[in-house]
Enzyme design. Structure first.
Site, PDB file in Angstrom:
ATOM      1  CG  HIS A 109      -0.857  -5.970  11.119  1.00 35.72           C
ATOM      2  ND1 HIS A 109      -0.030  -6.890  10.521  1.00 35.72           N
ATOM      3  CD2 HIS A 109      -2.119  -6.323  10.787  1.00 35.72           C
ATOM      4  CE1 HIS A 109      -0.755  -7.765   9.833  1.00 35.72           C
ATOM      5  NE2 HIS A 109      -2.025  -7.445  10.000  1.00 35.72           N
ATOM      6  CG  ASN A 112      -0.973 -11.108   6.641  1.00 37.37           C
ATOM      7  OD1 ASN A 112      -0.580 -10.139   7.285  1.00 37.37           O
ATOM      8  ND2 ASN A 112      -2.212 -11.556   6.708  1.00 37.37           N
TER       9      ASN A 112
END
Length: 489
Positions: free
Chosen positions: A55, A128
Site C-alpha cells: 500500500h 480493500n
C-alpha cells in the site's frame, strides 16, 4: 469526590483490564489478539532509542460519517448511538503491490482504509475494494507479498512467481477472479466499493455478540477502466486516481459511500457453517446476501483535502487492532495476524510514537503509561507516574465496564491445515457465473494475457483450478493460451 480517569490505549480506546492478559482458559496460553498487551510490550521494547511494504502509493481525504439508521440493537459503539450523529473520518486509498512511484491504474487490489475519530478512541477499518483476499492464514502473507514484488535476481516483476504461488494456493481463486475482472482496474478511487473484508464483532448493551462484515457502497456507482485505457493512463498520467480525487473535492463534488453491514447472530455461526460448508471467519469467502442481507448504517462523505501530503497521508497509520467499545474481533486467522502486524509495521516505519502525530492522534482524551522513545513531542505526561498499578487516585485506571463477553474457543492448540475440508471453487465459480458473457470474455482474456510467459507446468496446474470452479472458465483461458486443458488435479 475526585473523578476517576479512564486508562486507554494510545489510540484512546478504554482498557477494561490492565492486570490480566487474554488467555485460552485460565491457564493460558496468551492470545495474540490481546492488543493492549502487545502494544505495551512493543512500546516498551522501543522506548530506548521507510516506504510502506504494501500500500505504498496512496491518496487520502478527510470527511464525515453520518448515521442514517438505528443499529443499537447490535452494537453499543457510541458513534452509532443515534440517527444523525456525525463522526470525523480520514479515508486513505492505495494500490497494494506497487512502489510509491508506481501507476494508479495498474491491475491490483485497492486499499480502502478508514479512520473514524470517535469519542471512545480511533476505530480503523483497514480494508480493500474487494470482499475477499488471496490467503487465509497469516503465515503465508510474507511469501505472498514477495511474489507480488520484484524477483531477487532480476529486480523485475515476475508472473512466474505470482502464478506459481497461486497455483499452489487454490484458496486464492476467488480473489484472482475478482482481480482479473473489470473491477481490477477501477476508474479512480471514487467509483469503487470498499470492504472491511474480515469478520468482526458487534457487541450490544446487553453484552450480546453478533458477527459483522462492513461494506462501503459507492454512491457514485461503479466505473472501471478498460485494459487499453488503464495501460495508456499508466504512461500518460500515473497519478490519475489521486488527481481525480483531489480535483473532485476541490470542486466540491464530494464523493460518498453508504456504510452497510451484514450481521450474523453469534449462535448461527456453527449452523450456517454446517449448512454451507464454509467457515464464516474465512476471508477467502463471502456471506451470500440471501443469507445475510445488507443493513444500511450511514453515509461517509469526503469533503476536505489534506494540506500536506507527507504529514497527513504518508504518515497516516491504520490498524485493524483499533476497535472501540461495541466493536470487537473474531477468530479470523488473517485478522488475528493483522492485529499484530500492522501496528508493528507502523512502529518500524513511522516510529515508536506514531500514534501522537496529529493525523493519527485520537480526538478524544487519551491516557497511557507509555513513555519516552524517539521523537516524543507531547510533553511525555510530565511528572505523572509511569507505572501501574499505583495508589495515586488521579492517575488512569482500568475500566471493567468495557469488558467484552468471552470469545468462545474450542479445540486443541495445533497447526491445522487450512486447506483440509476447504472448498475454494464454489464461490469463485459462482462469481464467474454471475458475470455477463462479455465480462467473462474480458476476465479470461486478462488472465490468459498475464500467464503467457509462465512455465507450462504452472499453467496447467492453475488451469485445473479454473476448470474446477467452472469448466467453461478453465476452457476459455486454455483456448486463449492455445493449450490443451490437462486432466483434473
Amino acid at each position: 469526590m475526585t473523578t476517576r480517569t479512564t486508562l486507554t490505549t494510545a489510540s484512546g480506546i478504554p482498557v477494561p483490564d490492565n492486570q490480566n492478559s487474554v488467555t485460552a482458559g485460565p491457564r493460558g496460553p496468551v492470545l495474540l489478539q490481546d492488543f493492549h498487551l502487545i502494544e505495551k510490550l512493543q512500546h516498551f521494547n522501543r522506548e530506548r532509542t521507510p516506504e510502506r511494504v504494501v500500500h505504498a502509493k496512496g491518496s487520502a481525504a478527510y470527511g464525515t460519517f453520518t448515521v442514517t439508521e438505528d443499529i443499537t440493537r447490535y452494537t453499543r459503539a457510541k458513534l452509532f448511538e443515534q440517527v444523525g450523529k456525525q463522526t470525523s473520518v480520514l479515508l486513505r486509498f492505495s494500490t497494494v503491490g506497487g512502489e510509491k512511484g508506481s501507476a494508479d491504474t495498474e491491475r491490483d487490489p485497492r486499499g480502502f482504509a478508514v479512520k473514524f475519530y470517535t469519542e471512545e478512541g480511533n476505530w480503523d477499518v483497514a480494508g480493500n475494494n474487494t470482499p475477499v483476499f488471496f490467503i487465509k492464514d497469516p503465515s503465508k502473507f510474507p511469501d505472498f507479498i514477495h511474489t507480488q514484488k520484484r524477483h531477487p535476481q532480476t529486480n523485475l516483476k515476475s508472473p512466474t512467481m505470482m502464478w506459481d504461488f497461486w497455483s499452489l494456493s487454490p484458496e486464492a481463486l476467488h480473489q484472482i477472479t475478482t482481480l482479473f475482472s473489470d473491477r481490477g482496474t477501477p476508474d479512480g478511487y471514487r467509483f469503487m466499493h470498499g470492504f472491511g473484508s474480515h469478520t468482526f464483532s458487534f457487541i450490544n448493551a446487553d453484552n450480546e455478540r453478533f458477527w459483522v462484515k462492513f461494506h462501503f457502497r459507492s454512491m457514485q456507482g461503479i466505473k472501471n477502466l478498460s485494459v487499453a485505457d488503464a495501460v495508456r493512463l499508466a504512461g500518460e498520467d500515473p497519478d490519475y486516481a489521486q488527481r481525480d480525487l483531489f480535483n473532485a473535492i476541490e470542486a466540491q463534488d464530494f464523493p460518498k459511500w453508504r456504510l452497510c453491514v451484514q450481521v450474523m447472530p453469534e449462535v448461527e455461526a456453527e449452523t450456517w457453517s454446517r449448512k454451507t460448508g464454509w467457515n464464516p471467519f474465512d476471508i477467502t469467502k463471502v456471506w451470500p446476501y440471501k443469507d445475510y442481507p445488507l443493513i444500511e448504517v450511514g453515509v461517509l462523505e469526503l469533503n476536505r483535502n489534506p494540506q500536506n501530503y507527507f504529514a497527513e497521508v504518508e504518515q497516516a497509520a491504520f490498524s485493524p487492532a483499533n476497535v472501540v467499545p461495541g466493536i470487537g474481533f473474531s477468530p479470523d486467522k488473517m485478522l488475528q495476524g493483522r492485529i499484530f502486524a500492522y501496528h508493528d509495521a507502523h512502529l518500524y516505519r513511522v516510529g515508536t510514537n506514531y500514534q501522537q502525530l496529529p493525523v493519527n492522534r485520537p480526538q478524544c482524551p487519551y491516557h497511557t503509561y507509555q513513555r519516552d522513545g524517539s521523537m516524543r513531542f507531547d510533553g511525555n505526561f510530565g511528572a505523572a507516574p509511569n507505572y501501574e498499578p499505583n495508589s495515586i487516585v488521579s492517575t488512569p485506571k482500568q475500566a471493567p465496564q468495557y469488558k467484552e463477553p468471552p470469545l468462545k474457543i474450542s479445540g486443541d492448540a495445533d497447526r491445522y491445515d487450512h486447506a483440509e475440508g476447504d472448498d475454494p471453487y464454489t464461490q469463485a465459480g459462482n462469481l464467474f457465473r454471475l458475470m455477463k458473457a462479455d465480462e467473462q470474455d474480458r476476465l479470461t482474456s486478462n488472465i490468459a494475457g498475464a500467464m503467457r510467459s509462465v512455465p507450462m507446468s504452472i499453467v496447467q496446474r492453475q488451469l485445473a483450478h479454473f476448470a474446477k470452479a467452472d469448466p467453461r472458465y478453465g476452457a476459455a483461458i486454455a483456448a486463449k493460451l492455445g493449450v490443451q486443458l490437462a486432466g483434473a488435479l
